[in-house]
Design a protein around this motif. Structure first.
Motif, PDB file in Angstrom:
ATOM      1  N   PHE A 149      82.994 -27.129  62.067  1.00 15.84           N
ATOM      2  CA  PHE A 149      82.927 -27.188  63.540  1.00 15.84           C
ATOM      3  C   PHE A 149      81.497 -27.481  63.978  1.00 15.84           C
ATOM      4  O   PHE A 149      80.548 -27.252  63.222  1.00 15.84           O
ATOM      5  CB  PHE A 149      83.402 -25.878  64.174  1.00 15.84           C
ATOM      6  CG  PHE A 149      82.734 -24.643  63.609  1.00 15.84           C
ATOM      7  CD1 PHE A 149      83.311 -23.957  62.553  1.00 15.84           C
ATOM      8  CD2 PHE A 149      81.543 -24.186  64.131  1.00 15.84           C
ATOM      9  CE1 PHE A 149      82.691 -22.824  62.020  1.00 15.84           C
ATOM     10  CE2 PHE A 149      80.922 -23.047  63.611  1.00 15.84           C
ATOM     11  CZ  PHE A 149      81.498 -22.369  62.550  1.00 15.84           C
ATOM     12  N   GLN A 150      81.396 -27.996  65.187  1.00 17.64           N
ATOM     13  CA  GLN A 150      80.068 -28.177  65.792  1.00 17.64           C
ATOM     14  C   GLN A 150      79.990 -27.353  67.079  1.00 17.64           C
ATOM     15  O   GLN A 150      79.494 -26.244  67.081  1.00 17.64           O
ATOM     16  CB  GLN A 150      79.792 -29.655  66.046  1.00 17.64           C
ATOM     17  CG  GLN A 150      79.515 -30.417  64.750  1.00 17.64           C
ATOM     18  CD  GLN A 150      79.153 -31.855  65.000  1.00 17.64           C
ATOM     19  OE1 GLN A 150      78.517 -32.192  65.990  1.00 17.64           O
ATOM     20  NE2 GLN A 150      79.566 -32.729  64.089  1.00 17.64           N
ATOM     21  N   CYS A 151      80.582 -27.880  68.183  1.00 16.93           N
ATOM     22  CA  CYS A 151      80.518 -27.085  69.426  1.00 16.93           C
ATOM     23  C   CYS A 151      81.471 -25.891  69.375  1.00 16.93           C
ATOM     24  O   CYS A 151      81.269 -24.896  70.053  1.00 16.93           O
ATOM     25  CB  CYS A 151      80.841 -27.961  70.633  1.00 16.93           C
ATOM     26  SG  CYS A 151      82.602 -28.344  70.826  1.00 16.93           S
ATOM     27  N   GLY A 152      82.533 -26.001  68.588  1.00 16.91           N
ATOM     28  CA  GLY A 152      83.455 -24.882  68.411  1.00 16.91           C
ATOM     29  C   GLY A 152      84.559 -24.787  69.441  1.00 16.91           C
ATOM     30  O   GLY A 152      85.423 -23.907  69.342  1.00 16.91           O
ATOM     31  N   PHE A 153      84.583 -25.679  70.426  1.00 20.21           N
ATOM     32  CA  PHE A 153      85.594 -25.546  71.481  1.00 20.21           C
ATOM     33  C   PHE A 153      87.012 -25.723  70.946  1.00 20.21           C
ATOM     34  O   PHE A 153      87.931 -24.991  71.328  1.00 20.21           O
ATOM     35  CB  PHE A 153      85.348 -26.575  72.598  1.00 20.21           C
ATOM     36  CG  PHE A 153      86.272 -26.390  73.766  1.00 20.21           C
ATOM     37  CD1 PHE A 153      86.005 -25.447  74.746  1.00 20.21           C
ATOM     38  CD2 PHE A 153      87.448 -27.138  73.878  1.00 20.21           C
ATOM     39  CE1 PHE A 153      86.867 -25.246  75.809  1.00 20.21           C
ATOM     40  CE2 PHE A 153      88.319 -26.943  74.939  1.00 20.21           C
ATOM     41  CZ  PHE A 153      88.023 -26.001  75.898  1.00 20.21           C
ATOM     42  N   CYS A 154      87.187 -26.658  70.029  1.00 19.92           N
ATOM     43  CA  CYS A 154      88.532 -26.911  69.502  1.00 19.92           C
ATOM     44  C   CYS A 154      88.904 -25.940  68.387  1.00 19.92           C
ATOM     45  O   CYS A 154      90.065 -25.898  67.961  1.00 19.92           O
ATOM     46  CB  CYS A 154      88.627 -28.344  68.965  1.00 19.92           C
ATOM     47  SG  CYS A 154      87.754 -28.558  67.391  1.00 19.92           S
ATOM     48  N   THR A 155      87.927 -25.183  67.895  1.00 19.16           N
ATOM     49  CA  THR A 155      88.114 -24.431  66.648  1.00 19.16           C
ATOM     50  C   THR A 155      89.246 -23.389  66.683  1.00 19.16           C
ATOM     51  O   THR A 155      90.030 -23.323  65.730  1.00 19.16           O
ATOM     52  CB  THR A 155      86.774 -23.784  66.214  1.00 19.16           C
ATOM     53  OG1 THR A 155      85.770 -24.803  66.235  1.00 19.16           O
ATOM     54  CG2 THR A 155      86.865 -23.199  64.823  1.00 19.16           C
TER      55      THR A 155
ATOM     56  N   CYS B 243      89.458 -33.102  67.883  1.00 24.29           N
ATOM     57  CA  CYS B 243      88.098 -32.571  67.799  1.00 24.29           C
ATOM     58  C   CYS B 243      87.142 -33.646  68.307  1.00 24.29           C
ATOM     59  O   CYS B 243      86.937 -34.662  67.649  1.00 24.29           O
ATOM     60  CB  CYS B 243      87.732 -32.195  66.364  1.00 24.29           C
ATOM     61  SG  CYS B 243      86.014 -31.646  66.203  1.00 24.29           S
ATOM     62  N   ARG B 244      86.565 -33.402  69.462  1.00 34.70           N
ATOM     63  CA  ARG B 244      85.670 -34.418  70.044  1.00 34.70           C
ATOM     64  C   ARG B 244      84.376 -34.521  69.253  1.00 34.70           C
ATOM     65  O   ARG B 244      83.661 -35.513  69.360  1.00 34.70           O
ATOM     66  CB  ARG B 244      85.381 -34.095  71.513  1.00 34.70           C
ATOM     67  CG  ARG B 244      86.584 -34.315  72.383  1.00 34.70           C
ATOM     68  CD  ARG B 244      86.262 -34.116  73.842  1.00 34.70           C
ATOM     69  NE  ARG B 244      87.475 -34.209  74.629  1.00 34.70           N
ATOM     70  CZ  ARG B 244      87.991 -35.337  75.085  1.00 34.70           C
ATOM     71  NH1 ARG B 244      87.385 -36.472  74.824  1.00 34.70           N
ATOM     72  NH2 ARG B 244      89.102 -35.340  75.796  1.00 34.70           N
ATOM     73  N   CYS B 245      84.033 -33.501  68.475  1.00 37.14           N
ATOM     74  CA  CYS B 245      82.819 -33.563  67.656  1.00 37.14           C
ATOM     75  C   CYS B 245      83.082 -34.314  66.349  1.00 37.14           C
ATOM     76  O   CYS B 245      82.145 -34.544  65.577  1.00 37.14           O
ATOM     77  CB  CYS B 245      82.305 -32.161  67.357  1.00 37.14           C
ATOM     78  SG  CYS B 245      81.859 -31.229  68.829  1.00 37.14           S
TER      79      CYS B 245
ATOM     80  N   CYS C 246      84.924 -33.454  63.530  1.00 38.35           N
ATOM     81  CA  CYS C 246      84.778 -32.671  62.279  1.00 38.35           C
ATOM     82  C   CYS C 246      86.013 -32.787  61.382  1.00 38.35           C
ATOM     83  O   CYS C 246      86.251 -31.889  60.553  1.00 38.35           O
ATOM     84  CB  CYS C 246      84.548 -31.206  62.626  1.00 38.35           C
ATOM     85  SG  CYS C 246      83.066 -30.929  63.588  1.00 38.35           S
TER      86      CYS C 246
HETATM   87 FE1  FES Z   1      83.498 -29.585  69.034  1.00 38.88          FE
HETATM   88 FE2  FES Z   1      85.787 -29.733  67.669  1.00 38.88          FE
HETATM   89  S1  FES Z   1      83.944 -28.754  67.087  1.00 38.88           S
HETATM   90  S2  FES Z   1      85.424 -30.328  69.696  1.00 38.88           S
END
Ligand code: FES
Ligand code: FES
Length: 213
Positions: free
Chosen positions: A157-163, A194-196, A198
């Protein structure tokens, strides 16, 4: 000979003192019309509008009892409430995320009676006696669920919003047995965006957990 011109009904410019003048007639009728219009808009509420206003003030509501993460809850809800809003706004469980709120991103994925669902598309009123599991219900105290641990180990994960949605969906994917290959995992996790970007590491985390590594 001078013809004497006379008005048989009197001069048109001269009106009896008691007769209304054109000016007073127009003023009187305008005022009366205005009163009628005002009465229609303000003074008198049409029955349909009154019914609509009453419905907006007290929308149909129901009592629902369900178990979330092992805890029994009873709530009185507007019948239109989604499971997502019930969790986040009434039960104080904001771990389940609201992304699109339209069934397109998977951020709101939770388990209902062991099956993964989009909470934003699920009416809470239909979940009487259901067992719901959210991201808050996975860890055992400080002990993370194996898939949560795998996400950390794989840096998935990066931003974690979708996690939270990815992890709940990953648990469903593993339980359903759709982890035979990277392609299969990708296919059965494809409802979770996942917009980041991952994806590669998310697939690895699901694979690692499915393999018990
Ligand atoms: Fe950022 Fe999936 S970790 S949207
Ligand atoms: Fe439910 Fe996007 S918030 S699918």
């Amino acid at each position: 000979m001078t013809a004497e011109l006379s008005e048989p009904y009197g001069s048109p410019l001269e009106e009896p003192a008691s007769a209304p003048t054109r000016r007073t007639f127009i003023a009187a009728t305008t005022a009366a019309g205005g009163a009628v219009v005002a009465g229609g808009l303000v003074g008198v509420t049409p029955p349909a509008a009154a019914a609509e206003a009453a419905a907006a003030e007290s929308p149909p509501s129901s009592r629902v009892a369900l178990t979330v993460n092992g805890v029994r809850h009873t709530a009185v809800i507007d019948n239109r409430t989604s499971l997502l809003d019930l969790l986040r706004e009434q039960l104080g469980l904001p771990g389940t995320k609201k992304g699109c709120n339209a069934g397109a991103c998977g951020a709101c994925t939770v388990l209902v009676d062991g099956r993964r669902v989009n909470a934003c598309l699920t009416l809470a009123v239909r979940l009487e006696d259901a067992e719901v599991t959210t991201i808050e219900g996975l860890a055992d105290g400080d002990e993370l669920h194996p898939l949560q641990r795998a996400f950390v180990e794989q840096d998935a994960f990066q931003c974690g919003f979708c996690t939270p949605g990815q992890i709940m969906s990953g648990i469903g994917c593993i339980e359903e047995g759709h982890t035979g290959s990277h392609e299969e995992i990708r296919e059965w996790m494809s409802g979770n965006i996942c917009r980041c970007g991952c994806y590669v590491k998310i697939v690895r985390a699901v694979e690692q957990t499915a393999g018990g590594k």
